[in-house]
Structures are given as structure tokens and as C-alpha cells.
Enzyme design. Structure first.
Site, PDB file in Angstrom:
ATOM      1  N   GLU A  23      -8.254  -4.104   9.915  1.00  0.00           N
ATOM      2  CA  GLU A  23      -7.208  -3.995  10.814  1.00  0.00           C
ATOM      3  C   GLU A  23      -7.575  -3.844  12.094  1.00  0.00           C
ATOM      4  O   GLU A  23      -6.730  -3.725  13.009  1.00  0.00           O
ATOM      5  CB  GLU A  23      -6.345  -2.938  10.285  1.00  0.00           C
ATOM      6  CG  GLU A  23      -5.385  -3.140   9.047  1.00  0.00           C
ATOM      7  CD  GLU A  23      -4.488  -2.335   8.616  1.00  0.00           C
ATOM      8  OE1 GLU A  23      -3.474  -2.772   8.264  1.00  0.00           O
ATOM      9  OE2 GLU A  23      -4.699  -1.065   8.650  1.00  0.00           O
ATOM     10  N   GLU A  43      -2.517  12.218  12.390  1.00  0.00           N
ATOM     11  CA  GLU A  43      -2.982  13.427  11.691  1.00  0.00           C
ATOM     12  C   GLU A  43      -4.300  12.863  10.803  1.00  0.00           C
ATOM     13  O   GLU A  43      -5.407  13.414  10.782  1.00  0.00           O
ATOM     14  CB  GLU A  43      -2.092  14.129  10.838  1.00  0.00           C
ATOM     15  CG  GLU A  43      -2.412  15.081  10.102  1.00  0.00           C
ATOM     16  CD  GLU A  43      -1.456  15.781   8.946  1.00  0.00           C
ATOM     17  OE1 GLU A  43      -1.599  16.630   8.519  1.00  0.00           O
ATOM     18  OE2 GLU A  43      -0.360  15.289   9.100  1.00  0.00           O
ATOM     19  N   TYR A  60       0.880  -1.218   0.066  1.00  0.00           N
ATOM     20  CA  TYR A  60       0.125  -0.052  -0.128  1.00  0.00           C
ATOM     21  C   TYR A  60       0.927   1.211   0.067  1.00  0.00           C
ATOM     22  O   TYR A  60       0.787   1.885  -0.975  1.00  0.00           O
ATOM     23  CB  TYR A  60      -0.836   0.234   1.218  1.00  0.00           C
ATOM     24  CG  TYR A  60      -2.323  -0.706   1.128  1.00  0.00           C
ATOM     25  CD1 TYR A  60      -2.468  -1.568   0.310  1.00  0.00           C
ATOM     26  CD2 TYR A  60      -3.270  -0.526   1.959  1.00  0.00           C
ATOM     27  CE1 TYR A  60      -3.610  -2.258  -0.058  1.00  0.00           C
ATOM     28  CE2 TYR A  60      -4.597  -1.071   1.818  1.00  0.00           C
ATOM     29  CZ  TYR A  60      -4.608  -1.973   0.864  1.00  0.00           C
ATOM     30  OH  TYR A  60      -5.813  -2.651   0.549  1.00  0.00           O
ATOM     31  N   SER A  61       1.522   1.414   1.083  1.00  0.00           N
ATOM     32  CA  SER A  61       2.194   2.886   1.279  1.00  0.00           C
ATOM     33  C   SER A  61       3.229   2.978   0.235  1.00  0.00           C
ATOM     34  O   SER A  61       3.907   1.953  -0.171  1.00  0.00           O
ATOM     35  CB  SER A  61       2.894   2.963   2.827  1.00  0.00           C
ATOM     36  OG  SER A  61       1.718   2.890   3.568  1.00  0.00           O
ATOM     37  N   SER A 115       5.721  -4.773   5.594  1.00  0.00           N
ATOM     38  CA  SER A 115       5.988  -5.616   6.829  1.00  0.00           C
ATOM     39  C   SER A 115       6.053  -6.823   6.081  1.00  0.00           C
ATOM     40  O   SER A 115       5.285  -7.445   5.295  1.00  0.00           O
ATOM     41  CB  SER A 115       4.759  -5.518   7.829  1.00  0.00           C
ATOM     42  OG  SER A 115       4.772  -4.105   8.251  1.00  0.00           O
TER      43      SER A 115
END
Length: 386
Positions: free
Chosen positions: A241, A366, A124-125, A157
């Protein structure tokens, strides 16, 4: 809200506890190094302990009620069983396939996950698109019966151990934000097309990785949810999650807090430090009640974000508290200096350094506050710079 355990749950707990006691008594692992016996996932799979939350026992798994899933997670944590390497496939990808996958995709991927044979990572990131997932730039172009994936993922990960990666990529050229994204299942064994680079952290360990895709192939039949529907599939997965695993996580937190308290009681206890320890204990109780409320069916679209804000900040403060109770000794490396291993850390030092990232990974504070503000409180949307 009623979230009790019945007679069947008691029997299930006894079975789970007995199995874990028998199968973990000879394993050696250190929780803060993330080590695991080589065949542990397969051992769990043979006993049917992988896939308890799936709706049917059709893939070599057993099923369990929600309370029994909580029991298994709690007993696993209490047994200090080895850290899981298959949890991404079991708890994130599998439920996503059950909801969005085709029958062929379920038949292909769910049995190996249930047997503990195939490990997964999450693509994803990206650099510049971490918590703001809609900004991803990794592209996947259709080439006959395959997609060719090019781009970079980060903070992935277990990518160094995974057999497969589910990748969110942009399949519509020129698309922006949530549009034109697709959810692809990509095999990791593609030398020359996929490179994994471990990221060394402050702790000296490397659980996270950078992953570079250079024309990596994904078969067209391994597109989940249809082309262009990746955002919907990805958001469905992210909601998973913050589930049963949160309660098990809190049992691990409680054990860490007990060790910090035990350390604090070895000497005179400053009143301010006593107050901080009490606050940590009380906040952990609140987190558990909030998690049970959410599992009990409370309709709260902001619950996942609230949970992440609660545990991320709590765990980070616990790391700071662990150093405070040690005083000046916390700044000294444990044992004798060893030039061959100059970065040795004791568990408290590891806890402090690792938890500095708790309010960032998995969706930064945030971003969680923005979600709550916009989607729950209905406040004006944040102004985004193009």
C-alpha cells in the site's frame, strides 16, 4: 541515493502523456466526487496500462521499470485522469497472487484484472478490529470443496462496485490473534449471502461500505497461501500500500496545495497563515524525498508506517488550512440553497471534512507509532487487554 530518469524514461513519459491527453480530454469527472467514466478501466486495460509493475507481461499487460512506474503514476495524476476503481485489484491483490498464488489462481484472476474487467475490494477491517487487524472475528468453515464465510467487514472501499473481495477470515475455530487466519477470494454476486450497505460520510458521499457475509461461499481452490497462513499473506499485501502510488498521491496533494495558496493570495495574507502555507510546502517536499529514498532501496522496516504518519497528518492539516484561508465564508454552503441537494460542498469544504479521517483509515496514527516503537526501535511491546 540516485533516482534519476534516463532517455528511455523520457520516451516513456512522452508516450504516457500523449495517451492520457488523448483519452482524458473528453471525460468529465470531479475528483472530489470520485466519479469515473463507465468503461475507463477497460480502456486502460486495452492499452496495457494496468499491471505495469508486474514482473512479466503475460496477462495482457505491459511491464515497466520502477522509474517508468513512477512516471506513469505522476503523469496520471497531472492529467487529472479519472479516479481508479481497479487499483485494489491491480496494486494489492495482483502482486499478492504473484507472490503467494498458485499457477491456476494467477491464470484465473490476473488477466481479468489486466483487462479492467473484474473489480476488487478488500475485506480486512471489522467493527472492533480496524487498525488492530489480528482481532478479526469473521469465520470461514470448510464444507467439502468450499468455505462458508460468516461475519461483518467495514470501511470496505468500492464494495458496492466490486465483483470480488479478498477476505481475511478465521478458519481455525477457537484461534486467537494472528493464528488460524486464512486469505480467501470471495465472489460478491451472492444474493442473500452477501449484503453491502453504503456508509454515508460527513462529505455526503459513500465510498466506504459495510459488508455482511451470511454463509457466503468461497471455493477451496481460491484459498491463497494455504490454510492458516492468512496473516503472512495479509501483511505481505499491506506492505504494497505504500509504494509507487505514494508519489502520485503527492502530486495530487501538490495540486490541492496550489489551489489553497491561490485562494490565500486573493486577499491580505496574515503572517501566521503565510508561515503555515510555507510549512505545508516544505513538508510536502520532505515527503517526496522520503518516498524516493524508500523506492531507491533503503532498508527501513518502519518506512511504510513513517510514510502513513507523514501524509495522513499533512493532508489533514491541509484541510484545516483550506478552511482558514477562506475565513468565515468557509462555513457557508456554496451557491443558492437547493432543498433537493441540501448537502452541497465546495472542494475546500469537501477537503476539510474528508481529511478528518486521514489519520485513522489505512492504519491509525496510534497503530503506526506502535509499529515503529516495537519493530524498529525495539521498545517493550504494548500491553494488550484480553
Amino acid at each position: 541515493m540516485e533516482f534519476g530518469f534516463g532517455a528511455d524514461d523520457t520516451a516513456f513519459r512522452q508516450e504516457a502523456r500523449a495517451w492520457l491527453t488523448q483519452h482524458t480530454q473528453h471525460t468529465r469527472h470531479t475528483r472530489h466526487t470520485q466519479s469515473q467514466p463507465p468503461d475507463w478501466e477497460a480502456e486502460l486495460g486495452r492499452a496495457g496500462w494496468i499491471g505495469l509493475g508486474w514482473p512479466e507481461a503475460a496477462y495482457g499487460n505491459r511491464t515497466a521499470t520502477l522509474t517508468q512506474q513512477v512516471i506513469w503514476a505522476e503523469e496520471y495524476a497531472r492529467a487529472t485522469a479519472p479516479p481508479r476503481t481497479g487499483h485494489i485489484g491491480e496494486n494489492l491483490l495482483a502482486p499478492t497472487l504473484i507472490t503467494h498464488g498458485t499457477p491456476a489462481q494467477k491464470h484465473r484472476f490476473l488477466p481479468p484484472i489486466a483487462r479492467g474487467e473484474e473489480l476488487w475490494c478488500q475485506g480486512y477491517s471489522e467493527p472492533g478490529a480496524g487498525s488492530d487487524l489480528a482481532g478479526i472475528r469473521t469465520a470461514a468453515r470448510r464444507d467439502g470443496g468450499t468455505y462458508r464465510v460468516t461475519g461483518q467487514k467495514i470501511w470496505t472501499s468500492l464494495a458496492h462496485e466490486a465483483d470480488w473481495c479478498f477476505v481475511l477470515a478465521r478458519t481455525e475455530e477457537g484461534s486467537r490473534r494472528h493464528r488460524g487466519l486464512s486469505f480467501l477470494l470471495v465472489p460478491m454476486d451472492q444474493p442473500g449471502r452477501i449484503e453491502v450497505r453504503p456508509i454515508r460520510q460527513m462529505t455526503g458521499t459513500s465510498e466506504f461500505n459495510e459488508v455482511f457475509f451470511d454463509g457466503a461461499e468461497a471455493r477451496a481452490e481460491h484459498l491463497v497461501g494455504g490454510e492458516g497462513n492468512g496473516w503472512r499473506v495479509a501483511m505481505s499485501l499491506l506492505a504494497l500500500e505504500r509504494g509507487v502510488s505514494t508519489l502520485a498521491q503527492q502530486i495530487g496533494f501538490a495540486a490541492e496545495l496550489e489551489r489553497v495558496v491561490a485562494q490565500a493570495l486573493t486577499g491580505p495574507l496574515d503572517p501566521a497563515l503565510r508561515a503555515r502555507l510555507t510549512d505545508q510546502w516544505a513538508e510536502l517536499k520532505v515527503m517526496r524525498w522520503n518516498a524516493l529514498r524508500t523506492l531507491g532501496g533503503a532498508d527501513d522496516p518502519g518506512a511504510p508506517s513513517v510514510a502513513k504518519l507523514l501524509w495522513g497528518g499533512w493532508h489533514r492539516r491541509l484541510g484545516e488550512l483550506a478552511m482558514a484561508v477562506r475565513g468565515a465564508a468557509a462555513t457557508v454552503a456554496p451557491g443558492d440553497w437547493d432543498a433537493s441537494a441540501p448537502y452541497a460542498l465546495d472542494p475546500f469544504q469537501h477537503l476539510f471534512l474528508f481529511t478528518r479521517a486521514d489519520t485513522i483509515y489505512g492504519g491509525s496514527d496510534e497503530i503506526q507509532r506502535t509499529i515503529i516503537a516495537e519493530r524498529v526501535l525495539g521498545l517493550p511491546r504494548e500491553v494488550r487487554v484480553p
